[in-house]
Design a protein around this motif. Structure first.
Motif, PDB file in Angstrom:
ATOM      1  N   ARG A 188      52.689  43.957  81.976  1.00  0.00           N
ATOM      2  CA  ARG A 188      53.058  44.425  83.165  1.00  0.00           C
ATOM      3  C   ARG A 188      53.673  43.685  84.302  1.00  0.00           C
ATOM      4  O   ARG A 188      54.481  44.173  85.404  1.00  0.00           O
ATOM      5  CB  ARG A 188      51.822  44.567  83.768  1.00  0.00           C
ATOM      6  N   CYS A 189      53.388  42.402  84.480  1.00  0.00           N
ATOM      7  CA  CYS A 189      54.177  41.926  85.468  1.00  0.00           C
ATOM      8  C   CYS A 189      55.374  41.783  85.348  1.00  0.00           C
ATOM      9  O   CYS A 189      56.058  41.824  86.680  1.00  0.00           O
ATOM     10  CB  CYS A 189      53.415  40.209  85.741  1.00  0.00           C
ATOM     11  N   LYS A 190      56.435  41.221  84.602  1.00  0.00           N
ATOM     12  CA  LYS A 190      57.478  40.597  84.365  1.00  0.00           C
ATOM     13  C   LYS A 190      58.086  42.412  84.704  1.00  0.00           C
ATOM     14  O   LYS A 190      59.772  42.142  84.859  1.00  0.00           O
ATOM     15  CB  LYS A 190      57.906  40.520  83.257  1.00  0.00           C
ATOM     16  N   ARG A 191      57.704  43.221  84.263  1.00  0.00           N
ATOM     17  CA  ARG A 191      58.330  44.581  84.451  1.00  0.00           C
ATOM     18  C   ARG A 191      58.513  44.479  85.882  1.00  0.00           C
ATOM     19  O   ARG A 191      59.407  44.881  85.688  1.00  0.00           O
ATOM     20  CB  ARG A 191      57.395  46.058  83.466  1.00  0.00           C
ATOM     21  N   ALA A 192      57.073  44.861  87.022  1.00  0.00           N
ATOM     22  CA  ALA A 192      57.151  44.502  87.968  1.00  0.00           C
ATOM     23  C   ALA A 192      58.046  43.596  88.961  1.00  0.00           C
ATOM     24  O   ALA A 192      57.802  43.776  90.116  1.00  0.00           O
ATOM     25  CB  ALA A 192      55.829  44.257  88.388  1.00  0.00           C
ATOM     26  N   GLY A 193      59.077  42.648  88.179  1.00  0.00           N
ATOM     27  CA  GLY A 193      59.304  41.509  89.134  1.00  0.00           C
ATOM     28  C   GLY A 193      57.995  40.818  89.713  1.00  0.00           C
ATOM     29  O   GLY A 193      58.336  40.499  91.023  1.00  0.00           O
ATOM     30  N   ALA A 194      57.173  40.970  88.952  1.00  0.00           N
ATOM     31  CA  ALA A 194      56.161  40.071  89.706  1.00  0.00           C
ATOM     32  C   ALA A 194      55.751  39.006  89.346  1.00  0.00           C
ATOM     33  O   ALA A 194      56.135  38.511  88.483  1.00  0.00           O
ATOM     34  CB  ALA A 194      55.171  41.232  90.067  1.00  0.00           C
ATOM     35  N   MET A 195      55.353  37.428  90.086  1.00  0.00           N
ATOM     36  CA  MET A 195      54.611  36.333  89.580  1.00  0.00           C
ATOM     37  C   MET A 195      53.161  36.047  90.208  1.00  0.00           C
ATOM     38  O   MET A 195      52.873  36.629  91.575  1.00  0.00           O
ATOM     39  CB  MET A 195      55.157  35.033  89.581  1.00  0.00           C
ATOM     40  N   ASP A 196      52.285  35.913  89.528  1.00  0.00           N
ATOM     41  CA  ASP A 196      51.171  35.870  90.241  1.00  0.00           C
ATOM     42  C   ASP A 196      51.290  33.855  90.994  1.00  0.00           C
ATOM     43  O   ASP A 196      52.165  33.237  90.323  1.00  0.00           O
ATOM     44  CB  ASP A 196      49.501  35.944  89.494  1.00  0.00           C
ATOM     45  N   PHE A 197      49.839  33.700  91.963  1.00  0.00           N
ATOM     46  CA  PHE A 197      50.164  31.745  91.215  1.00  0.00           C
ATOM     47  C   PHE A 197      50.270  31.305  90.900  1.00  0.00           C
ATOM     48  O   PHE A 197      50.702  29.962  90.827  1.00  0.00           O
ATOM     49  CB  PHE A 197      48.516  31.929  92.165  1.00  0.00           C
ATOM     50  N   ASP A 198      49.910  31.062  89.383  1.00  0.00           N
ATOM     51  CA  ASP A 198      49.312  30.491  87.943  1.00  0.00           C
ATOM     52  C   ASP A 198      50.888  30.372  88.192  1.00  0.00           C
ATOM     53  O   ASP A 198      52.033  29.641  87.238  1.00  0.00           O
ATOM     54  CB  ASP A 198      49.183  31.102  86.990  1.00  0.00           C
ATOM     55  N   ASP A 199      52.030  31.494  87.670  1.00  0.00           N
ATOM     56  CA  ASP A 199      53.531  31.374  86.910  1.00  0.00           C
ATOM     57  C   ASP A 199      54.236  31.041  88.284  1.00  0.00           C
ATOM     58  O   ASP A 199      55.621  30.526  87.821  1.00  0.00           O
ATOM     59  CB  ASP A 199      53.609  32.958  87.696  1.00  0.00           C
ATOM     60  N   LEU A 200      53.858  30.492  89.284  1.00  0.00           N
ATOM     61  CA  LEU A 200      55.259  29.575  89.661  1.00  0.00           C
ATOM     62  C   LEU A 200      54.985  28.188  89.826  1.00  0.00           C
ATOM     63  O   LEU A 200      55.523  28.235  90.048  1.00  0.00           O
ATOM     64  CB  LEU A 200      54.076  29.835  91.549  1.00  0.00           C
ATOM     65  N   LEU A 201      53.856  28.141  88.857  1.00  0.00           N
ATOM     66  CA  LEU A 201      53.899  26.938  87.546  1.00  0.00           C
ATOM     67  C   LEU A 201      54.429  27.262  86.419  1.00  0.00           C
ATOM     68  O   LEU A 201      55.174  26.094  86.094  1.00  0.00           O
ATOM     69  CB  LEU A 201      52.435  26.153  88.169  1.00  0.00           C
ATOM     70  N   TYR A 202      53.823  27.867  86.019  1.00  0.00           N
ATOM     71  CA  TYR A 202      53.888  28.146  84.410  1.00  0.00           C
ATOM     72  C   TYR A 202      55.722  29.038  84.090  1.00  0.00           C
ATOM     73  O   TYR A 202      56.236  28.531  83.619  1.00  0.00           O
ATOM     74  CB  TYR A 202      52.634  29.930  84.274  1.00  0.00           C
ATOM     75  N   ARG A 203      56.081  29.823  85.179  1.00  0.00           N
ATOM     76  CA  ARG A 203      57.102  29.970  85.168  1.00  0.00           C
ATOM     77  C   ARG A 203      58.676  28.970  85.148  1.00  0.00           C
ATOM     78  O   ARG A 203      59.474  29.080  85.163  1.00  0.00           O
ATOM     79  CB  ARG A 203      57.593  31.031  85.968  1.00  0.00           C
ATOM     80  N   LEU A 204      58.187  27.710  86.133  1.00  0.00           N
ATOM     81  CA  LEU A 204      58.393  26.887  86.846  1.00  0.00           C
ATOM     82  C   LEU A 204      59.051  25.883  85.325  1.00  0.00           C
ATOM     83  O   LEU A 204      59.787  25.666  85.281  1.00  0.00           O
ATOM     84  CB  LEU A 204      58.417  26.184  88.150  1.00  0.00           C
TER      85      LEU A 204
END
Length: 302
Positions: A188-204
């Motif tokens: 859902r996050c990916k579909r919405a083009g959204a990252m949560d705070f953890d994603d800022l690390l995880y996706r980097l």
């Protein structure tokens, strides 16, 4: 500020001074409260700039915006406005800044939304409701914490499902569907083009790991010096990202971490004293220098 070139070193004790001027290679500064570690960190950055390094080639990671602001102010007292060009900020703010430039390479828009904890809880709550799960067992806060823990340990929904220990823990806690929620939440996050705070690390980390268009080399070249404050408060993922940036065959490994091995305030979200121990071990073969600041300047004598 008009100062003779290295007069800022005069106010330091011997160990502090050594930690400031040992600018090259891996350095661990072990420092208790009140021992002047912030001064060491800021003067060290100022010293690197004074030695001819461009300020934008320095990455300094902190845990609070306040600490980052104070750091820049103190550096400015030595090197003037050049301090503003240092990449100093929290892990999340710096990584968000990089992701704004590079996110499209991993399938996110550059103007991705950043979900705060309320957004995250709300989306998890919606998924729990849609799945008709018992809200007493599947408390959105507890589920969010579980997902956050997984991301901090680089465990994707697929790896989560394959991890017998995690699945068994969830069954024992009467929450066998956490992996399903995690999977749906991520999609859902990916579909919405959204990252949560953890994603800022995880996706980097994902970006650096996949290395599209040589993005990893780009940031390795960009950040010639990396410094981390409050290293005892880093989690597995934060340390993994830092290592990606500084550990490669031809790297000078100009990394300095400052930490207090006696206190970690973020244990609840995966911070681990193990990182300090691992840092010593990981960089031992690269001539790590360890400095212990043992003199307390902020407490009166007992």
């Amino acid at each position: 500020m008009n100062q003779t070139e290295h007069s800022y070193l005069n106010g330091l004790n011997d160990v502090q001074r050594q930690a400031v001027i040992a600018t090259d290679g891996p350095v661990l500064v072990v420092a208790g409260p009140g021992s002047g570690k912030t001064r060491v960190l800021t003067y060290r950055i100022a010293h690197i700039i004074q030695s001819g390094v461009a300020p934008w080639e320095i990455l300094a990671l902190t845990f609070t915006n306040k600490a980052a602001r104070e750091m820049k102010d103190r550096i400015a007292q030595v090197v003037g406005l050049r301090a503003n060009k240092v990449w100093a900020g929290t892990f999340h703010s710096i990584f968000a800044r990089i992701l704004r430039v590079e996110a499209e390479k991993i399938g996110y828009p550059s103007n991705f939304t950043i979900y705060d904890s309320d957004d995250t809880k709300s989306l998890i709550g919606t998924i729990i409701k849609e799945m008709n799960l018992d809200k007493n067992n599947y408390n959105p806060n507890a589920v969010r914490s579980r997902i956050s823990q997984a991301k901090s340990n680089l465990i994707t929904p697929t790896l989560y499902r394959q991890n017998q220990e995690l699945m068994e823990q969830d069954r024992a806690a009467k929450r066998p569907f956490i992996v399903e929620i995690y999977h749906k939440y991520t999609a859902r996050c990916k579909r919405a083009g959204a990252m949560d705070f953890d994603d800022l690390l995880y996706r980097l980390f994902e970006l650096l790991q996949k290395n599209p268009d040589g993005v990893l080399e780009k940031y390795r070249e960009k950040f010639r010096y990396v410094l981390v404050d409050e290293f005892q408060d880093t989690n597995h993922l934060q340390y993994a990202i830092v290592r990606k940036l500084v550990e490669y065959p031809e790297s000078p490994r100009n990394i300095c971490v400052v930490g207090d091995d006696a206190q970690s305030i973020y244990a609840f979200r995966g911070a681990t004293i193990q990182n300090i121990l691992d840092f010593e071990k990981d960089f031992a073969k690269h001539g790590i220098q360890v400095f212990k600041l043992e003199q307390n300047y902020s407490s009166t004598e007992h």
